[in-house]
Design an enzyme around this catalytic site. Sequence first.
Site, PDB file in Angstrom:
ATOM      1  N   MET A  73     -36.218  14.555 -15.849  1.00 39.23           N
ATOM      2  CA  MET A  73     -34.778  14.807 -15.823  1.00 39.23           C
ATOM      3  C   MET A  73     -34.024  13.699 -16.538  1.00 39.23           C
ATOM      4  O   MET A  73     -33.052  13.949 -17.253  1.00 39.23           O
ATOM      5  CB  MET A  73     -34.286  14.953 -14.372  1.00 39.23           C
ATOM      6  CG  MET A  73     -32.853  15.411 -14.266  1.00 39.23           C
ATOM      7  SD  MET A  73     -32.570  17.005 -15.083  1.00 39.23           S
ATOM      8  CE  MET A  73     -32.761  18.142 -13.712  1.00 39.23           C
TER       9      MET A  73
ATOM     10  N   PHE B  52     -38.291 -13.343  14.218  1.00 37.62           N
ATOM     11  CA  PHE B  52     -39.255 -12.688  13.344  1.00 37.62           C
ATOM     12  C   PHE B  52     -39.015 -11.176  13.319  1.00 37.62           C
ATOM     13  O   PHE B  52     -38.927 -10.531  14.344  1.00 37.62           O
ATOM     14  CB  PHE B  52     -40.688 -12.989  13.821  1.00 37.62           C
ATOM     15  CG  PHE B  52     -41.730 -12.312  12.972  1.00 37.62           C
ATOM     16  CD1 PHE B  52     -41.857 -12.622  11.617  1.00 37.62           C
ATOM     17  CD2 PHE B  52     -42.551 -11.346  13.512  1.00 37.62           C
ATOM     18  CE1 PHE B  52     -42.808 -11.981  10.833  1.00 37.62           C
ATOM     19  CE2 PHE B  52     -43.506 -10.699  12.733  1.00 37.62           C
ATOM     20  CZ  PHE B  52     -43.631 -11.009  11.387  1.00 37.62           C
ATOM     21  N   GLN B  53     -38.903 -10.625  12.143  1.00 37.36           N
ATOM     22  CA  GLN B  53     -38.650  -9.192  11.914  1.00 37.36           C
ATOM     23  C   GLN B  53     -37.352  -8.704  12.575  1.00 37.36           C
ATOM     24  O   GLN B  53     -37.257  -7.556  12.985  1.00 37.36           O
ATOM     25  CB  GLN B  53     -39.851  -8.347  12.353  1.00 37.36           C
ATOM     26  CG  GLN B  53     -41.086  -8.626  11.483  1.00 37.36           C
ATOM     27  CD  GLN B  53     -42.205  -7.617  11.662  1.00 37.36           C
ATOM     28  OE1 GLN B  53     -42.391  -7.084  12.751  1.00 37.36           O
ATOM     29  NE2 GLN B  53     -42.957  -7.352  10.600  1.00 37.36           N
TER      30      GLN B  53
END
Lengths: 581, 187
Positions: free
Chosen positions: A497, A134-135
Amino acid sequence: MNKNTKTQELHSNPTTQGAGEQIMNGAHAFMQALIHEGVDTIFGYPGGAIMPVFDALYDYSDKVNHILTRHEQGATHAAQGYARVSGKVGVSLVTSGPAATNAITGIADALLDSTPLIVITGQVSTSLLGTDAFQEIDVVGITQPITKWSYQIRYAKDIAWAVARAFYIARSGRPGPVVLDFTKSAQNEKVNFDYKPCNFIRSYIPVPDIRMDQIEAAVDLINNAEKPYALVGQGVILANAEKALKEFLEKADIPAASTLLGLSAMSTDFRLNKGFLGMHGNVAPNMKTNECDVLIAIGMRFDDRVTGDLNTYAKQAKIIHLDIDQSEIGKNVTVDAPVLGSVADSLPALTKKLKPASHTEWVESFREHDNREHDAVIRKEVYRTEGELTMGEVIHKITEATGNQAIVVTDVGQNQMMAARYFKYSKTRSMVTSGGLGTMGFGIPAAIGAKMGAPERTVCMFAGDGGFQMTIQELGTIMQEQIGVKMIILDNRFLGMVRQWQELFFDERYSFTKMHNPDFVAIAKAYNIDGKLVTKREDLDDAISDMLKDDKPYLLVVEVEQKGMVYPMVPAGTCVTNIIM
Amino acid sequence: METKLYTITVFSENTVGLLNQITVIFTRRGLNIETLSVSPSALKGIHKFTITLLSTQDVVEKVVKQIDKRVDILKAYYNTDEDLVHQELALYKLATDKVLEHGSVEYFIRKYNIRVLEISNDCTVFLKAGHYAETQALFEELSQTIGVLQFIRSGRIAITRSKVERLSDMLEGMRKIQEKKNENRKF
């Protein structure tokens, strides 16, 4: 082990054992290492895989001020802003996985702009590495191409070594970002902590010694020059060589211009400071590049936004390049006289051997172009008396109102180029902008960091309505910490821009550049930040005084003309003398 | 500018992820690595990479500087073939019955200076050391006569002809810098 003893152990204070050595968990060791390196400010965001470090941080809150940002990108940009104004290493502390990927933009930005930055990412426990836990994400793999050094701390015994090395690498030589990917198991592991700072790595020469033969070759070219011209980059600021630069330029009467990141290395009113280089730079500095006989590049890297078409760039001149990074010399422009080393060493060495000279006619010759630019561009942009408000006049009024003493932070785009053109400096380290990466959303978090790094100074942040909304959540950070940044939105209801390029190069096909914006002042108010919207010229002065009257955060929204253009302009990839006005 | 084969030599610390740090420098410039060979060097703890690249001198010079700049890289430099003694190894797996049918192993030993590493009922393995053209010539002749079941060629390994060992000079220089720094710390 029951739950209580486990918690106790986690929170247990370090115990002393023998001289200089202490037993503690990795997270405490890590905090102590940061304190050894003089860290007093951290920008971060907690999460699962970094919780032991945040828990340790709780015990050090008297020594380390942690600023909770609202997104990890904000944490890295804030650390960058802090580093840029203070000269210290910026530190950012985040968790694993999505936090690490959110931090990527700031890390890449710091690489391109040579900013000393350490990003600590949490990581899953060592035993889980490579399992798609996980993660879990391969942070070292992802960050290797965008860091000076990236290292995974898998065991607590490596903490002292890795932190010492990280700080040495980030701040020495040409500074840059370092990532420490810190596994959760290493944070919890017990370790005998003994800290030794690092000042040597056998595979790394941060500051090459200057060579007298190179100095002499450069001096010879400068002494024989009739039209010498210096280009000043951020290398001067990073080396704290502003005074050495001034002495060098004055001794041989050499006019100089600055890159975007070199701005504020020379004060605006310095006699030999001829302005700003590059795509939206001043006319004279660009024109003179192709007129000088000796071009002296000082701590700059010949970025394509400065050089335009390399095949027509300064072909008439002998080129001297002072740089600390061997790989920059000859990378874009063929150099006649390289001078490798820190400009803190090479500039004084050159000055010592220079013949005093005077190039009055040459120095004065810049004025003709300045006058041309003033008539064609500046008068209309800055000194307009009727019609819609312009970006240039807002910036001009604000710099004047601060007595040209403030730090300017910019976002990216027209607001950035206008600020670079019209803000004025009397002190160094007064310009914080995302140059190399051109990161929209840089402005708000970088301004937070800049104010933390220089609390005694006024910090003015200019953003467009586009970039402001990329990191608008950092208003929460400003609210919570009461960080007194002065934010100015130059609101043209367009991605200005890009719109400018669409007008000039894409047949006025305004593909997805029009913005429907929220009520920015109301948003600021929701964050308990004072603000004002200005739509008329006659209200501008009062609003600026109101903004600058105290040290509180403030948002000034100025509605400027929708179709404003940044001129002059050297179109991308064309000759530096091909200037549209 | 003329495109030719350059051999890049890199000495590095033996840390995780070093190869990636080197290859990304090629990737971002869109360059193809022709061959790559990695092994521990004569000096303990130091790894040596030998990389060949088809390119112009201008490009190889910039690539080498960017490799050399990496913190964990001790030294990087490049050479052309004239400066080097270089070699590649190739292994050829052939069907033993086809080899016997062909008749003369001696022919290959005399002509190509091969070594026979293995003979079993099923297969025979030849080894040839040499330059690319030499190992390739043998491959082509074997393909046309006996038939090749499997073929593998190593990356190039190379040493410079000159007497100077650039790495030891560099390490000596770094040792002196360290001594100087330690002295400064003492006083």
